[in-house]
Scaffold this motif. Structure first.
Motif, PDB file in Angstrom:
ATOM      1  N   VAL A   1     -24.468 -37.744 123.978  1.00 48.87           N
ATOM      2  CA  VAL A   1     -24.799 -38.961 124.710  1.00 48.87           C
ATOM      3  C   VAL A   1     -25.137 -40.104 123.754  1.00 48.87           C
ATOM      4  O   VAL A   1     -24.426 -41.100 123.684  1.00 48.87           O
ATOM      5  CB  VAL A   1     -25.967 -38.720 125.697  1.00 48.87           C
ATOM      6  CG1 VAL A   1     -26.327 -40.015 126.409  1.00 48.87           C
ATOM      7  CG2 VAL A   1     -25.583 -37.644 126.718  1.00 48.87           C
ATOM      8  N   GLN A   2     -26.226 -39.937 123.002  1.00 49.79           N
ATOM      9  CA  GLN A   2     -26.672 -41.016 122.122  1.00 49.79           C
ATOM     10  C   GLN A   2     -25.586 -41.455 121.142  1.00 49.79           C
ATOM     11  O   GLN A   2     -25.425 -42.652 120.882  1.00 49.79           O
ATOM     12  CB  GLN A   2     -27.919 -40.577 121.348  1.00 49.79           C
ATOM     13  CG  GLN A   2     -28.533 -41.700 120.512  1.00 49.79           C
ATOM     14  CD  GLN A   2     -29.639 -41.201 119.596  1.00 49.79           C
ATOM     15  OE1 GLN A   2     -29.514 -40.148 118.968  1.00 49.79           O
ATOM     16  NE2 GLN A   2     -30.730 -41.955 119.536  1.00 49.79           N
ATOM     17  N   ALA A   3     -24.809 -40.499 120.639  1.00 49.43           N
ATOM     18  CA  ALA A   3     -23.790 -40.810 119.626  1.00 49.43           C
ATOM     19  C   ALA A   3     -22.708 -41.748 120.149  1.00 49.43           C
ATOM     20  O   ALA A   3     -22.028 -42.408 119.354  1.00 49.43           O
ATOM     21  CB  ALA A   3     -23.156 -39.512 119.124  1.00 49.43           C
ATOM     22  N   PHE A   4     -22.559 -41.846 121.466  1.00 51.48           N
ATOM     23  CA  PHE A   4     -21.488 -42.656 122.047  1.00 51.48           C
ATOM     24  C   PHE A   4     -21.994 -43.947 122.692  1.00 51.48           C
ATOM     25  O   PHE A   4     -21.199 -44.751 123.171  1.00 51.48           O
ATOM     26  CB  PHE A   4     -20.715 -41.827 123.068  1.00 51.48           C
ATOM     27  CG  PHE A   4     -20.023 -40.643 122.453  1.00 51.48           C
ATOM     28  CD1 PHE A   4     -18.790 -40.789 121.861  1.00 51.48           C
ATOM     29  CD2 PHE A   4     -20.638 -39.401 122.431  1.00 51.48           C
ATOM     30  CE1 PHE A   4     -18.153 -39.709 121.269  1.00 51.48           C
ATOM     31  CE2 PHE A   4     -20.016 -38.311 121.852  1.00 51.48           C
ATOM     32  CZ  PHE A   4     -18.771 -38.459 121.264  1.00 51.48           C
ATOM     33  N   LEU A   5     -23.303 -44.120 122.703  1.00 55.44           N
ATOM     34  CA  LEU A   5     -23.885 -45.338 123.260  1.00 55.44           C
ATOM     35  C   LEU A   5     -24.003 -46.396 122.169  1.00 55.44           C
ATOM     36  O   LEU A   5     -24.209 -46.061 121.002  1.00 55.44           O
ATOM     37  CB  LEU A   5     -25.268 -45.039 123.832  1.00 55.44           C
ATOM     38  CG  LEU A   5     -25.332 -44.085 125.035  1.00 55.44           C
ATOM     39  CD1 LEU A   5     -26.782 -43.745 125.365  1.00 55.44           C
ATOM     40  CD2 LEU A   5     -24.652 -44.697 126.251  1.00 55.44           C
ATOM     41  N   PRO A   6     -23.896 -47.670 122.511  1.00 52.92           N
ATOM     42  CA  PRO A   6     -23.639 -48.216 123.843  1.00 52.92           C
ATOM     43  C   PRO A   6     -22.164 -48.451 124.140  1.00 52.92           C
ATOM     44  O   PRO A   6     -21.816 -48.896 125.219  1.00 52.92           O
ATOM     45  CB  PRO A   6     -24.380 -49.544 123.808  1.00 52.92           C
ATOM     46  CG  PRO A   6     -24.208 -50.005 122.387  1.00 52.92           C
ATOM     47  CD  PRO A   6     -24.250 -48.746 121.539  1.00 52.92           C
ATOM     48  N   GLY A   7     -21.283 -48.145 123.171  1.00 48.89           N
ATOM     49  CA  GLY A   7     -19.867 -48.459 123.357  1.00 48.89           C
ATOM     50  C   GLY A   7     -19.259 -47.809 124.577  1.00 48.89           C
ATOM     51  O   GLY A   7     -18.521 -48.435 125.336  1.00 48.89           O
ATOM     52  N   THR A   8     -19.551 -46.520 124.757  1.00 47.57           N
ATOM     53  CA  THR A   8     -19.127 -45.801 125.952  1.00 47.57           C
ATOM     54  C   THR A   8     -20.257 -45.856 126.962  1.00 47.57           C
ATOM     55  O   THR A   8     -21.399 -45.524 126.640  1.00 47.57           O
ATOM     56  CB  THR A   8     -18.763 -44.348 125.621  1.00 47.57           C
ATOM     57  OG1 THR A   8     -17.719 -44.335 124.645  1.00 47.57           O
ATOM     58  CG2 THR A   8     -18.305 -43.606 126.867  1.00 47.57           C
ATOM     59  N   SER A   9     -19.943 -46.251 128.163  1.00 49.79           N
ATOM     60  CA  SER A   9     -20.978 -46.498 129.163  1.00 49.79           C
ATOM     61  C   SER A   9     -21.362 -45.201 129.884  1.00 49.79           C
ATOM     62  O   SER A   9     -20.961 -44.956 131.020  1.00 49.79           O
ATOM     63  CB  SER A   9     -20.485 -47.536 130.177  1.00 49.79           C
ATOM     64  OG  SER A   9     -21.525 -47.885 131.067  1.00 49.79           O
ATOM     65  N   ILE A  10     -22.147 -44.381 129.188  1.00 47.01           N
ATOM     66  CA  ILE A  10     -22.648 -43.141 129.789  1.00 47.01           C
ATOM     67  C   ILE A  10     -23.890 -43.487 130.606  1.00 47.01           C
ATOM     68  O   ILE A  10     -24.893 -43.956 130.070  1.00 47.01           O
ATOM     69  CB  ILE A  10     -22.985 -42.092 128.719  1.00 47.01           C
ATOM     70  CG1 ILE A  10     -21.738 -41.752 127.903  1.00 47.01           C
ATOM     71  CG2 ILE A  10     -23.558 -40.825 129.363  1.00 47.01           C
ATOM     72  CD1 ILE A  10     -22.004 -40.832 126.726  1.00 47.01           C
ATOM     73  N   LYS A  11     -23.818 -43.250 131.900  1.00 48.05           N
ATOM     74  CA  LYS A  11     -24.893 -43.655 132.801  1.00 48.05           C
ATOM     75  C   LYS A  11     -25.691 -42.487 133.360  1.00 48.05           C
ATOM     76  O   LYS A  11     -26.724 -42.701 134.007  1.00 48.05           O
ATOM     77  CB  LYS A  11     -24.314 -44.463 133.971  1.00 48.05           C
ATOM     78  CG  LYS A  11     -23.843 -45.853 133.588  1.00 48.05           C
ATOM     79  CD  LYS A  11     -25.017 -46.727 133.181  1.00 48.05           C
ATOM     80  CE  LYS A  11     -24.590 -48.158 132.928  1.00 48.05           C
ATOM     81  NZ  LYS A  11     -25.756 -49.022 132.626  1.00 48.05           N
TER      82      LYS A  11
ATOM     83  N   VAL B   1     -20.697 -40.295 134.255  1.00 52.78           N
ATOM     84  CA  VAL B   1     -21.722 -39.259 134.329  1.00 52.78           C
ATOM     85  C   VAL B   1     -21.135 -38.030 133.655  1.00 52.78           C
ATOM     86  O   VAL B   1     -20.074 -37.541 134.058  1.00 52.78           O
ATOM     87  CB  VAL B   1     -22.115 -38.932 135.781  1.00 52.78           C
ATOM     88  CG1 VAL B   1     -23.086 -37.747 135.817  1.00 52.78           C
ATOM     89  CG2 VAL B   1     -22.750 -40.141 136.450  1.00 52.78           C
ATOM     90  N   VAL B   2     -21.777 -37.566 132.595  1.00 53.16           N
ATOM     91  CA  VAL B   2     -21.311 -36.371 131.899  1.00 53.16           C
ATOM     92  C   VAL B   2     -21.986 -35.144 132.489  1.00 53.16           C
ATOM     93  O   VAL B   2     -23.048 -35.238 133.120  1.00 53.16           O
ATOM     94  CB  VAL B   2     -21.572 -36.454 130.379  1.00 53.16           C
ATOM     95  CG1 VAL B   2     -20.841 -37.642 129.774  1.00 53.16           C
ATOM     96  CG2 VAL B   2     -23.063 -36.530 130.079  1.00 53.16           C
ATOM     97  N   GLY B   3     -21.377 -34.001 132.280  1.00 51.71           N
ATOM     98  CA  GLY B   3     -21.929 -32.772 132.824  1.00 51.71           C
ATOM     99  C   GLY B   3     -22.445 -31.837 131.738  1.00 51.71           C
ATOM    100  O   GLY B   3     -21.814 -31.680 130.685  1.00 51.71           O
ATOM    101  N   LEU B   4     -23.588 -31.241 132.001  1.00 51.93           N
ATOM    102  CA  LEU B   4     -24.117 -30.181 131.153  1.00 51.93           C
ATOM    103  C   LEU B   4     -23.938 -28.892 131.955  1.00 51.93           C
ATOM    104  O   LEU B   4     -24.591 -28.683 132.972  1.00 51.93           O
ATOM    105  CB  LEU B   4     -25.588 -30.436 130.819  1.00 51.93           C
ATOM    106  CG  LEU B   4     -26.217 -29.601 129.713  1.00 51.93           C
ATOM    107  CD1 LEU B   4     -27.445 -30.313 129.151  1.00 51.93           C
ATOM    108  CD2 LEU B   4     -26.637 -28.224 130.207  1.00 51.93           C
ATOM    109  N   GLY B   5     -23.007 -28.047 131.521  1.00 55.90           N
ATOM    110  CA  GLY B   5     -22.575 -26.897 132.311  1.00 55.90           C
ATOM    111  C   GLY B   5     -23.661 -25.863 132.567  1.00 55.90           C
ATOM    112  O   GLY B   5     -24.645 -25.757 131.823  1.00 55.90           O
TER     113      GLY B   5
END
Length: 391
Positions: free
Chosen positions: A104-114, A78-82
């Motif tokens: 977010v989109q630039a790292f999907l799907p390789g990095t599992s940002i949920k 889970v990433v944070g938007l400050g």
């Protein structure tokens, strides 16, 4: 030739609500804070988490170095938007779209940002201007995900502190502060529509520290004690953590959100503190986090919600030497800055420590495709031991 009827699995597939994202695997996660100049590099952190079978983390930004390092690890983030972005995001749909694309989109799907946590502990904070912009910012971030067809992949949420409650004891009496309801109810209505949980930062440590004369530390540490009895519900609580979770459920029910899940976005115990920070010690931190981990791994519910397994992110991964404030703020880590364990609750550290940590072996970590070439192996034939050299 006539068309054949659609298979049952396809019909079920069409009925699945894509916006209901499962952003938490299992019941145990960790907050990975980085306000420090001496903690391991993100790639090493990924190894440490992987070896200790920790599948969920929260970060407080969208650090590209972290997101690149976790590619292929399978660890869900889970990433944070400050809070500093909220005002801009609330009035600028294009800015929200750019942020989601870049982080977010630039790292999907390789990095599992949920998930994306929009803001942190906004409602109840001193900055009332942020109260007004939180919901518009949340909506713009969600709408950006929707336009990118990512709402079935990435959850939108916003964690709260205990400051959102007016009364929290006993659990059945818990209510939201009246001053916050004009902001809280619309926010919860939106989260209810997109099926996001209610995230609460719950700290028995802070409660005990504020009133050590009247709170039994054994009740705060999951140790044997007489507990409390809620007269209204006839429920008994033998630990404060579950009482805090149920208090949030009761507050939600009072304003019409009976079906909303509660997830603990932060909880932990300081291993060191100032003279006025009662209870901050290595012994108590180990006791709290050991007993909490044992509780969470049972995948059981609370007295009020016995069928809903409690889920929590532990604060925090490391002691963070640059955090401002009292000494406790720099001493919540499960691990020390060098990657060794701060105390033993069943995890292995990156290096040996006086707390009987052991090396992470290749068998523990597993030689998998996501290992980076920057990890070189040095064979020490005299000792027949493999060491990981982190470049």
């Amino acid at each position: 030739m006539g068309s054949s009827p659609l298979p049952l699995w396809f019909l079920i597939f069409l009925l699945v609500p894509f916006h209901n994202v499962l952003a938490f695997t299992g019941t145990y996660g960790v907050n990975y804070g980085k306000i420090a100049d001496n903690i391991p590099k993100p790639g090493n952190v990924a190894l440490l988490l992987k070896a200790n079978k920790i599948k969920n983390i929260r970060i407080y930004d969208a650090d590209h170095e972290v997101l690149k390092a976790f590619k292929g690890s399978g660890i869900e983030i889970v990433v944070g938007l400050g809070n500093e972005y909220l005002k801009d995001m609330s009035v600028n749909e294009d800015r929200a779209m750019d942020w989601v694309k870049e982080n977010v989109q630039a790292f999907l799907p390789g990095t599992s940002i949920k998930g994306i946590a929009v803001g942190n502990e906004v409602l109840g904070s001193a900055d009332q201007e942020l109260w007004e912009v939180l919901l518009p910012a949340v909506k713009n971030v969600y709408n950006a995900l929707d336009r990118l067809d990512l709402t079935h992949v990435v959850e939108v949420s916003s964690p709260h502190s205990e400051a959102v409650f007016g009364i929290s004891y006993p659990p059945s009496a818990c209510t939201f502060k009246e001053t916050l309801l004009p902001y809280m109810k619309p926010l919860l209505q939106f989260f209810s529509q997109i099926k996001s949980p209610f995230y609460i930062n719950a700290y028995p440590f802070l409660a005990y520290m504020s009133d050590p004369e009247h709170i039994d530390i054994k009740y705060a540490l999951f140790q044997s004690n007489s507990g409390i009895y809620d007269e209204k519900t006839k429920l008994h609580y033998d630990n404060m953590f579950e009482a805090q979770v149920d208090a949030a459920y009761f507050a939600l029910e009072k304003i019409g959100f009976e079906k909303m899940e509660v997830i603990v976005s932060e909880t932990g115990w300081a291993s060191h503190g100032d003279a006025n920070e009662a209870g901050a010690s290595v012994k108590n931190a180990r006791t709290y986090n050991y007993n909490l981990r044992k509780l969470l791994l049972k995948k059981k519910g609370t007295p009020h919600r016995p069928k809903s397994p409690v889920k929590a992110y532990i604060f925090a991964m490391f002691n963070e030497n640059l955090k401002p404030g009292p000494t406790s703020e720099r001493n919540f880590g499960l691990f020390k800055a060098d990657g060794s364990i701060a105390y033993d609750i069943g995890f292995d550290g990156l290096e040996p420590s006086s707390a009987s940590s052991s090396f992470l072996s290749l068998k523990d970590i597993g030689l998998q495709g996501w290992f980076r070439s920057s990890y070189s192996l040095v064979y020490m034939t005299s000792a027949a031991v493999l060491f990981l050299i982190f470049s």
